[in-house]
Design a protein around this motif. Sequence first.
Motif, PDB file in Angstrom:
ATOM      1  N   LEU A  15       0.841  -1.199   0.000  1.00 36.88           N
ATOM      2  CA  LEU A  15       0.000   0.000   0.000  1.00 36.88           C
ATOM      3  C   LEU A  15       0.873   1.245   0.000  1.00 36.88           C
ATOM      4  O   LEU A  15       0.624   2.199  -0.744  1.00 36.88           O
ATOM      5  N   TYR A  16       1.921   1.238   0.823  1.00 39.64           N
ATOM      6  CA  TYR A  16       2.832   2.381   0.870  1.00 39.64           C
ATOM      7  C   TYR A  16       3.499   2.610  -0.488  1.00 39.64           C
ATOM      8  O   TYR A  16       3.594   3.748  -0.951  1.00 39.64           O
ATOM      9  N   GLU A  17       3.942   1.541  -1.110  1.00 37.65           N
ATOM     10  CA  GLU A  17       4.596   1.680  -2.423  1.00 37.65           C
ATOM     11  C   GLU A  17       3.651   2.271  -3.460  1.00 37.65           C
ATOM     12  O   GLU A  17       4.048   3.113  -4.265  1.00 37.65           O
ATOM     13  N   ALA A  18       2.384   1.839  -3.440  1.00 33.67           N
ATOM     14  CA  ALA A  18       1.398   2.396  -4.369  1.00 33.67           C
ATOM     15  C   ALA A  18       1.167   3.871  -4.080  1.00 33.67           C
ATOM     16  O   ALA A  18       1.095   4.695  -5.008  1.00 33.67           O
ATOM     17  N   LEU A  19       1.067   4.235  -2.796  1.00 30.80           N
ATOM     18  CA  LEU A  19       0.901   5.642  -2.428  1.00 30.80           C
ATOM     19  C   LEU A  19       2.116   6.468  -2.835  1.00 30.80           C
ATOM     20  O   LEU A  19       1.978   7.604  -3.284  1.00 30.80           O
ATOM     21  N   GLU A  20       3.290   5.883  -2.677  1.00 31.09           N
ATOM     22  CA  GLU A  20       4.529   6.569  -3.043  1.00 31.09           C
ATOM     23  C   GLU A  20       4.562   6.886  -4.540  1.00 31.09           C
ATOM     24  O   GLU A  20       4.908   7.996  -4.943  1.00 31.09           O
ATOM     25  N   ARG A  21       4.167   5.919  -5.367  1.00 27.13           N
ATOM     26  CA  ARG A  21       4.124   6.151  -6.822  1.00 27.13           C
ATOM     27  C   ARG A  21       3.087   7.212  -7.181  1.00 27.13           C
ATOM     28  O   ARG A  21       3.341   8.107  -7.985  1.00 27.13           O
ATOM     29  N   TRP A  22       1.901   7.116  -6.568  1.00 25.51           N
ATOM     30  CA  TRP A  22       0.826   8.062  -6.843  1.00 25.51           C
ATOM     31  C   TRP A  22       1.235   9.472  -6.411  1.00 25.51           C
ATOM     32  O   TRP A  22       1.025  10.443  -7.138  1.00 25.51           O
ATOM     33  N   ALA A  23       1.838   9.584  -5.230  1.00 26.02           N
ATOM     34  CA  ALA A  23       2.292  10.885  -4.741  1.00 26.02           C
ATOM     35  C   ALA A  23       3.321  11.488  -5.695  1.00 26.02           C
ATOM     36  O   ALA A  23       3.266  12.687  -6.010  1.00 26.02           O
ATOM     37  N   ALA A  24       4.240  10.677  -6.168  1.00 30.01           N
ATOM     38  CA  ALA A  24       5.250  11.170  -7.109  1.00 30.01           C
ATOM     39  C   ALA A  24       4.601  11.668  -8.397  1.00 30.01           C
ATOM     40  O   ALA A  24       5.009  12.698  -8.945  1.00 30.01           O
ATOM     41  N   ASP A  25       3.583  10.966  -8.873  1.00 29.68           N
ATOM     42  CA  ASP A  25       2.860  11.393 -10.069  1.00 29.68           C
ATOM     43  C   ASP A  25       2.205  12.757  -9.878  1.00 29.68           C
ATOM     44  O   ASP A  25       2.043  13.518 -10.836  1.00 29.68           O
ATOM     45  N   GLU A  26       1.809  13.061  -8.641  1.00 33.67           N
ATOM     46  CA  GLU A  26       1.124  14.314  -8.319  1.00 33.67           C
ATOM     47  C   GLU A  26       2.082  15.376  -7.767  1.00 33.67           C
ATOM     48  O   GLU A  26       1.633  16.440  -7.330  1.00 33.67           O
TER      49      GLU A  26
END
Length: 64
Positions: A15-26
């Motif tokens: 979950l953290y890794e997915a949030l990390e990727r999404w945050a980077a995209d934004e």
Amino acid sequence: MASKKSFPLRLDPSLYEALERWAADEFRSVNGHIEYLLREALRREGRLPSPRARDQGGGTKDAD
């Protein structure tokens, strides 16, 4: 700047890794993105007090 409440948050690593990727995209930090997601969810559900209500000591729509 207003102070912020700090607390530990434990997340599943995937979950953290997915949030990390999404945050980077934004172009946000993971912490900033989590705060953004929570704020948007609260706003959608009508559970976030308006800025004016907060200034006057008001609560959410559930408060009586």
